[in-house]
Design a protein around this motif. Sequence first.
Motif, PDB file in Angstrom:
ATOM      1  N   ALA A   1      16.498  -8.009 -39.957  1.00 49.75           N
ATOM      2  CA  ALA A   1      15.507  -7.366 -40.824  1.00 49.75           C
ATOM      3  C   ALA A   1      14.112  -7.873 -40.474  1.00 49.75           C
ATOM      4  CB  ALA A   1      15.812  -7.639 -42.294  1.00 49.75           C
TER       5      ALA A   1
ATOM      6  N   TYR B   1      10.752   1.013 -36.959  1.00 54.44           N
ATOM      7  CA  TYR B   1      12.198   1.242 -37.062  1.00 54.44           C
ATOM      8  C   TYR B   1      12.672   2.184 -35.957  1.00 54.44           C
ATOM      9  CZ  TYR B   1      16.623   2.555 -39.355  1.00 54.44           C
ATOM     10  OH  TYR B   1      17.940   2.799 -39.662  1.00 54.44           O
TER      11      TYR B   1
ATOM     12  N   ARG C   1      16.393   2.264 -34.416  1.00 59.35           N
ATOM     13  CA  ARG C   1      17.031   2.230 -35.740  1.00 59.35           C
ATOM     14  C   ARG C   1      18.079   1.126 -35.851  1.00 59.35           C
ATOM     15  NH1 ARG C   1      17.943   8.414 -37.744  1.00 59.35           N
ATOM     16  NH2 ARG C   1      15.796   9.096 -37.456  1.00 59.35           N
TER      17      ARG C   1
ATOM     18  N   ALA D   1      16.666  -3.260 -39.628  1.00 59.11           N
ATOM     19  CA  ALA D   1      16.063  -2.809 -40.886  1.00 59.11           C
ATOM     20  C   ALA D   1      14.607  -3.258 -40.938  1.00 59.11           C
ATOM     21  CB  ALA D   1      16.833  -3.371 -42.070  1.00 59.11           C
TER      22      ALA D   1
ATOM     23  N   GLY E   1      16.549   1.644 -42.918  1.00 55.71           N
ATOM     24  CA  GLY E   1      17.707   0.905 -42.453  1.00 55.71           C
ATOM     25  C   GLY E   1      18.331   0.021 -43.508  1.00 55.71           C
ATOM     26  N   MET E   2      17.820   0.126 -44.732  1.00 53.91           N
ATOM     27  CA  MET E   2      18.309  -0.668 -45.858  1.00 53.91           C
ATOM     28  C   MET E   2      17.910   0.083 -47.128  1.00 53.91           C
ATOM     29  SD  MET E   2      16.989  -4.497 -46.990  1.00 53.91           S
ATOM     30  CE  MET E   2      17.641  -5.311 -45.548  1.00 53.91           C
TER      31      MET E   2
END
Length: 185
Positions: free
Chosen positions: A69, A91, A96, A99, A132-133
């Motif tokens: 992340a 991202y 991708r 996150a 992504g989160m």
Amino acid sequence: MMACLDVAYHGLEANAAAVLFRSWGDGFGKREIVTKVASAAEYLPGQFYRRELPCLLALLALAEEPLEALIVDGYVWLENGNLPGLGAHLYEALGRSTAVIGVAKSRFAGADGAVPVLRGGSNRPLQITAAGMDVRVAAHHIETMHGKHRIPTLLKRADQLSRSWADIVEAVSPAECSQVPRGKR
């Protein structure tokens, strides 16, 4: 590992900084990286990412650890999630695979998908967006980060490092970092 990222500008040069950490509650980073990026693009209203994204990619190319992340100073999504901000562009540039959480200090009209987070007794919420989160999970992570002030300790440290022009790891040009090697994420 996760990382807080920030960039500061001095004319057409930029300092990009990262504070890498293992746990959302960490008060100190496990590693700090600062790099100078020569010939940073000029600021274009509405296209901030064009200036900052090459600097962040140059910085991430220096990270040896896989990162799950990234936290950026700004928005991931604008206009109800229909307009990509800096975080969404990052991202995408990373395929991708990592996150990205955006922490904005002020509200942007139209960014209605942002989750407000109050920290440190402040009555001015941070605006959290994510790619992504789930944004609610991202907001919880930011809320639980170390620090008794509005800005989490490690995000503040990344800001301080980006403004420290003396502590440069190496200078790179944006052309050298158009893509981050897969092993560097």
